[in-house]
Design a protein around this motif. Sequence first.
Motif, short mmCIF file in Angstrom:
data_model
loop_
_atom_site.label_atom_id
_atom_site.label_comp_id
_atom_site.label_asym_id
_atom_site.label_seq_id
_atom_site.Cartn_x
_atom_site.Cartn_y
_atom_site.Cartn_z
N GLN A 114 0.84 -1.19 0.00
CA GLN A 114 0.00 0.00 0.00
C GLN A 114 0.88 1.24 0.00
O GLN A 114 1.79 1.36 0.80
CB GLN A 114 -0.90 0.01 1.22
CG GLN A 114 -1.83 1.22 1.29
CD GLN A 114 -2.69 1.18 2.54
OE1 GLN A 114 -2.66 0.22 3.30
NE2 GLN A 114 -3.45 2.23 2.75
N GLY A 163 5.77 1.71 0.16
CA GLY A 163 4.80 0.90 -0.57
C GLY A 163 5.07 0.77 -2.05
O GLY A 163 4.28 0.13 -2.77
N TRP A 211 -2.57 7.97 -4.99
CA TRP A 211 -2.63 8.30 -3.57
C TRP A 211 -2.04 9.68 -3.29
O TRP A 211 -1.08 10.12 -3.92
CB TRP A 211 -1.85 7.27 -2.76
CG TRP A 211 -2.60 6.00 -2.57
CD1 TRP A 211 -3.40 5.66 -1.52
CD2 TRP A 211 -2.62 4.87 -3.45
NE1 TRP A 211 -3.91 4.40 -1.68
CE2 TRP A 211 -3.47 3.89 -2.85
CE3 TRP A 211 -2.04 4.59 -4.67
CZ2 TRP A 211 -3.71 2.66 -3.45
CZ3 TRP A 211 -2.29 3.37 -5.26
CH2 TRP A 211 -3.12 2.43 -4.65
#
Length: 114
Positions: free
Chosen positions: A1, A26, A103
């Motif tokens: 992640q 990640g 992200w």
Amino acid sequence: QVQLVESGGGLVQPGGSLRLACVASGFTFSNHAMRWYRQAPGKGREFVARLSGGGEEIDYGDSLEGRFIISRDNAKNTVYLQMNRLIPEDTAVYYCKADGYAWWGQGTQVTVSS
């Protein structure tokens, strides 16, 4: 992640300096260009700077080159933004982002005020 954690923001007087840091995890950090963006109150997110994975290519947003310097330390999975001669218009939440990933970090607040 993917995780991106920004730090280094704060309150600074006009003309002062701050250095922001963004620690990434990640993904293979050195394989990705990293960007800084900022968002001032009531405005959209603005591009600040981009640095390629190996550091060869650098781009800055309009009117920021010369005051802001982006750099990275691939051994530490960290990208930095050195901000000099700050002005009140630089007040914003600053975010980092990796090219190729959607992200965003939580951002770090920078306030330039006397």
